[in-house]
Design a protein around this motif. Structure first.
Motif, PDB file in Angstrom:
ATOM      1  N   THR A 185      11.822 -66.442  57.402  1.00  0.00           N
ATOM      2  CA  THR A 185      11.812 -67.903  57.224  1.00  0.00           C
ATOM      3  C   THR A 185      10.537 -68.350  56.531  1.00  0.00           C
ATOM      4  N   LEU A 186       9.395 -67.758  56.956  1.00  0.00           N
ATOM      5  CA  LEU A 186       8.104 -68.111  56.368  1.00  0.00           C
ATOM      6  C   LEU A 186       8.119 -67.793  54.870  1.00  0.00           C
ATOM      7  N   ARG A 206      10.199 -70.285  52.922  1.00  0.00           N
ATOM      8  CA  ARG A 206       9.546 -71.604  52.830  1.00  0.00           C
ATOM      9  C   ARG A 206       8.499 -71.608  51.723  1.00  0.00           C
ATOM     10  N   ILE A 207       7.671 -70.549  51.702  1.00  0.00           N
ATOM     11  CA  ILE A 207       6.629 -70.468  50.667  1.00  0.00           C
ATOM     12  C   ILE A 207       7.286 -70.303  49.294  1.00  0.00           C
ATOM     13  N   ALA A 250       8.380 -73.609  47.973  1.00  0.00           N
ATOM     14  CA  ALA A 250       7.253 -74.423  47.477  1.00  0.00           C
ATOM     15  C   ALA A 250       6.838 -73.963  46.088  1.00  0.00           C
ATOM     16  N   ILE A 251       6.805 -72.636  45.901  1.00  0.00           N
ATOM     17  CA  ILE A 251       6.383 -72.106  44.595  1.00  0.00           C
ATOM     18  C   ILE A 251       7.410 -72.472  43.517  1.00  0.00           C
ATOM     19  N   SER A 281       9.482 -64.261  41.185  1.00  0.00           N
ATOM     20  CA  SER A 281       8.625 -64.674  42.311  1.00  0.00           C
ATOM     21  C   SER A 281       9.115 -64.076  43.626  1.00  0.00           C
ATOM     22  N   LEU A 306       6.267 -62.210  45.418  1.00  0.00           N
ATOM     23  CA  LEU A 306       5.894 -62.791  46.710  1.00  0.00           C
ATOM     24  C   LEU A 306       6.141 -61.801  47.841  1.00  0.00           C
ATOM     25  N   LEU A 341       3.065 -60.966  50.159  1.00  0.00           N
ATOM     26  CA  LEU A 341       3.123 -61.417  51.563  1.00  0.00           C
ATOM     27  C   LEU A 341       3.682 -60.350  52.508  1.00  0.00           C
TER      28      LEU A 341
END
Lengths: 258, 660
Positions: free
Chosen positions: A2-3, A6-7, A10-11, A183, A187, A191
């Motif tokens: 989920t985290l 979410r990021i 935003a990107i 991405s 990402l 991450l």
């Protein structure tokens, strides 16, 4: 995950904003380039067409008396079929000669205002009447100059700008799609550690919840040994739950005893 | 180490995130850039063809007029001059050549061939742009005697798109920083902070303490767990209420009598996004303020150069006056409340400045912005220091400075871009909107206990234990020799001379914004790396010396450069030099001053006195801002910086020798 998502959102939102601004700025620039290209070309044409009228003006001959004026204007108009009309007008804006047989009495208020603002310089601009391009023709003995104006339809240019907008928007969507995939991959790499930590935490909570409802259903309780300091997050959860149950029991017991 | 630290707060992660975001944004921009150039090239081709034919037609008719008079084609007078004039009017035409039938060149005009952006980057090999060439025959009677050959430039569209590319490049840089701040804010709000609250509540509950509950936040299971743990505390409070006071003594736990209190944890990240947006908003005018002021209406007695400097001087004076009271005000009414109270006047002042058309209005409103910029930023700094009370203040101040400069960088870049496209008013109104958004973000994020007013006892205790002792020689040299010239150079060179000199040279606000932005870009880009160096073996004093001598050298070596590139190189080098100074400055002041507070208070005061005096002196003595005056002004600041650096070096060397 989920985290991560979410990021990621935003990107992508920021990327989308940059691409949208790029398309918007590019369209503004495109409209400007188109206007400059057409305007500069029409000014050259106006300059060339005005030459015989300027010659007449230099010797003080009224422009209305220039011979073959309409033919001169028509020859200029035929250099580009898109040209709507070419008018020669006097200092008040009254049209003296035109390629348009049904021309108005005088040039539009918008054109008159643009003349005032330009203060003797050649000018071009888009008005409600269309795209106008004009230069002055000084006439000896007259305080204010006369002029020549070329009227060009703005519709074609607007359609082109809209078509460009559609093309660039489509390209931006395609670029956004590719960059979303890119991405996701990048990402994921950047991450990796954080997402693993988040997922581990979620798994620990899930395990704790499962063990909690199984205990409620009668499964034997796995207790954290007495005197043992809970080291992991899972042990901390277990210890907190045990402490809660023991405090509940304790309140129940003291409540029963008068 | 808290969950927050583990999750999102490592320097390596930030570095990787910036690299990744830059890669994504720039790949997108480059990909769309190709499409834009190709589409434009295709779309303008018909119009370019029409223009080229028209030009060719005119040149041919002029030559034919001469031929009709009996002049031979190779003896037409003034032909070279005529076609040179024609080529000047049409920037898309690369060459006009008149030849005889045999191919001999009679007259020609050619533009110097410019390499396109695509050719310079090697992409010209991949993508080829159309080069239009026309040949129009020249007739004498019925026979062909020559040709007019016109060739258009294949880089015309690219040159016309240069400005858009540069604007988008700036937007890309701004977007990377915004995306980074957003990503951090999301990670903090969804995972880091809720997990920290859960860990804290779990520890309390494990030891039998049930007086707290936490804010239900985060995603998925973390949110559910927060609800569960809160329920434990609330359930026990209900049960607790149902038993007698005597029975309670027999329960081995601390339980809330009424509803458990909300546990409010504070973290450095609480202020990040709000402070970033606020700095961006208030510094939106930094790239164009002197130009805005010098072009506004003013009294006849006020010279244009003084008018340009006036809002900056008032801004700095207001900061100087307010700064010493900022810290105590924040402790008195609470950092959160002080930050929120500062928002509305900032929004009003930015909006009023947008509508001001005279120097007086601009100056007054800029002063108001300065007052509330000082209070808001000090509130955030107090919050950060309070949230990190148990750790090194260097970390909180370092993060604070990075966020402020990130915001200032975005403000100068966005302000220049918006002012260049839509005017000064629109840029300032955008800033007002952004300030309002920062207020909303701050209202939501600064909920931790660090945002509360200090407890009475704490407020009354002097924060600075060493206030009575006088400042040492090392501290004075550091502040007067290093900090003051650095801030004077920023205000005089970057805020005043650079915008005015570029404007005088014909640059628009967007271009000025891009140059001013370079100064802050150096701080944003190299700040973390230099902070790491400061932590390492090189030592903080050495870094300060490198920065001071480097920035002095940059200002004094002006004779090597001229024009726009001089300003570009200067802004970048000055930014880099100042980054070397800013990173270790705080901890050196704390070390030399012997405590946290005094050095900072003095620094805050001196930071502003230097620029105020310098700006007034420069604006009064330089007169009209031309290339010569700018060079004199910059060199003067360079000399002051050099002497400051020398003094600091001498004091430090003497100190080392004494220690040995």
């Amino acid at each position: 995950m989920t985290l991560f998502w979410r990021i990621w959102q935003a990107i992508i939102l920021v990327d989308l904003s940059v691409l949208a601004l790029f398309v918007w700025l590019a369209l503004l620039q495109f409209a400007g380039i188109k206007a400059d290209l057409v305007g500069e070309r029409l000014l050259v044409l106006a300059e060339q067409t005005a030459a015989p009228f300027k010659a007449a003006g230099r010797i003080g001959l009224p422009l209305a008396n220039v011979r073959n004026a309409n033919a001169l204007l028509e020859r200029a108009r035929q250099t580009d079929d898109t040209i709507q009309a070419i008018h020669v007008f006097d200092e008040t804006g009254r049209i003296l000669h035109s390629t348009d047989s049904a021309h108005p009495e005088s040039i539009s208020p918008g054109a008159l205002k643009a003349r005032r603002v330009s203060a003797g310089e050649s000018w071009y601009r888009e008005t409600s009447e269309g795209f106008l391009s004009s230069i002055d023709i000084p006439v000896l003995g007259r305080k204010a100059p006369s002029g020549i104006v070329i009227v060009y339809p703005a519709t074609g240019s607007n359609i082109q700008v809209r078509a460009m907008g559609a093309e660039l928007s489509l390209a931006a969507v395609a670029v956004l799609f590719v960059s979303s995939v890119l991405s996701t991959l990048l990402l994921g790499l950047v991450l990796r550690q954080q997402v693993r930590h988040f997922d581990d935490t979620e798994h620990t909570i899930s395990d704790f919840e499962r063990s909690s409802w199984r205990t409620a259903a009668g499964e034997s309780v796995k207790t954290v040994a007495n005197g043992y300091e809970p080291a992991t997050f899972g042990q901390l959860l277990q210890a907190a739950e045990e402490r809660y149950l023991s405090v509940c029991k304790s309140i129940e017991n003291v409540g029963e005893k008068p | 180490m808290t969950a927050l630290d583990r999750a999102i707060d490592s320097r390596d992660l930030r570095g990787r995130m910036i690299f990744m975001l830059a890669a994504i944004v720039f790949a997108s921009v480059v990909a769309l850039g190709f499409t834009v150039v190709a589409a434009f090239d295709r779309a303008v081709e018909p119009e370019l063809t029409k223009r080229t034919r028209l030009i060719g037609g005119f040149i041919r008719s002029e030559i034919q007029r001469a031929l009709d008079l009996g002049i031979p084609i190779d003896a037409v007078p003034g032909l070279d001059q005529y076609i040179s004039k024609t080529i000047e009017k049409f920037e898309e035409v690369e060459s006009i050549v008149v030849t005889t039938l045999a191919g001999n060149e009679i007259a020609s005009a050619k533009r110097p061939v410019t390499r396109s952006l695509f050719e310079m980057t090697g992409l010209g090999e991949v993508i080829e742009f159309k080069r239009n060439a026309f040949s129009l025959p020249i007739l004498e009677g019925n026979s062909l005697v020559g040709n007019v050959e016109i060739e258009t430039s294949p880089v015309f569209v690219q040159t016309r798109l240069r400005k858009v590319f540069l604007d988008v490049l700036v937007l890309g840089l701004v977007a990377v920083l915004i995306a980074l701040e957003l990503s951090v804010a999301i990670a903090v709000a969804s995972f880091g902070k809720p997990l920290d609250c859960i860990n804290r509540l779990l520890s309390e509950q494990c030891s039998g303490d049930y007086v707290h509950r936490i804010r239900v936040a985060g995603v998925g299971k973390i949110r559910q767990l927060a609800i569960r743990l809160n329920d434990h505390a609330e359930d026990l409070a209900t049960r607790w209420a149902s038993i007698s006071v005597e029975s309670r003594a027999r329960v081995n736990a601390r339980i809330a009598n009424v509803r458990p209190l909300l546990l409010r944890l504070s973290d450095l990240n609480d202020i990040r996004l709000a402070l970033f947006l606020f700095s961006t908003a208030t510094e939106i005018s930094s790239a164009f303020l002197p130009i805005f002021a010098s072009t506004a209406t003013r009294p006849e007695w006020l010279e244009s150069e003084i008018a340009a400097a006036l809002p900056l001087v008032v801004y700095l004076v207001a900061l100087t006056i307010i700064t010493p009271f900022g810290g105590s005000t924040a402790r008195w009414i609470g950092p959160r409340r002080l930050f929120l109270v500062s928002i509305l006047p900032t929004v009003v002042a930015l909006s009023a400045m947008a509508m001001s058309s005279n120097v007086l209005g601009i100056t007054i409103w800029r002063g108001v912005i300065a007052v509330f910029y000082a209070t808001a930023t000090i509130a955030c700094q107090e919050y950060a220091i309070k949230a990190q009370e148990d750790r090194s203040p260097r970390r909180s101040v370092g993060a604070f400075v990075a966020v402020v400069y990130g915001g200032v960088f975005c403000g100068s870049a966005l302000g220049g871009l918006l002012a260049g496209r839509f005017g000064f008013g629109t840029a300032l109104l955008f800033g007002a909107g952004l300030a309002a958004v920062s207020g909303m973000v701050g209202m939501n994020s600064m909920r931790g206990s660090a945002g509360d007013r200090a407890a009475r006892a704490q407020a009354e205790v002097p924060v600075h234990a060493d206030r009575g002792s006088g400042p040492g020689g090392r501290l004075v040299t550091l502040l007067v020799g290093i900090a003051m010239p650095m801030n004077a150079a920023t205000a005089i060179v970057i805020w005043y001379l650079v915008p005015l000199s570029l404007s005088a040279a014909g640059s628009d606000p967007a271009e000025i914004g891009r140059v001013v932005m370079l100064y802050y870009l150096a701080i944003v880009a190299f700040g973390p790396a230099i902070a790491r160096l400061a932590d390492g073996r090189i030592g903080e004093t050495a870094l300060v010396m490198v920065g001071a001598f480097g920035s002095a050298g940059a200002m004094l070596s002006l004779y090597m450069w001229s024009g726009l590139w001089m300003v570009v190189v200067l802004a970048s080098l000055l930014g880099l030099g100042h980054t070397f100074i800013r990173a270790p400055l705080y901890s050196l002041i704390a070390e030399f001053g012997g405590g946290r507070g005094r050095g900072i208070d003095v620094l805050r005061f001196l930071e502003r006195v230097g620029p105020v005096v310098g700006l007034i002196a420069i604006a009064s003595f330089l007169g009209e801002i031309d290339e010569n005056a700018v060079a004199i002004g910059i060199r003067a600041v360079g000399v002051v910086t050099l002497f400051g650096a020398l003094a600091f070096t001498i004091v430090e060397v003497r100190h080392r020798i004494r220690d040995i």
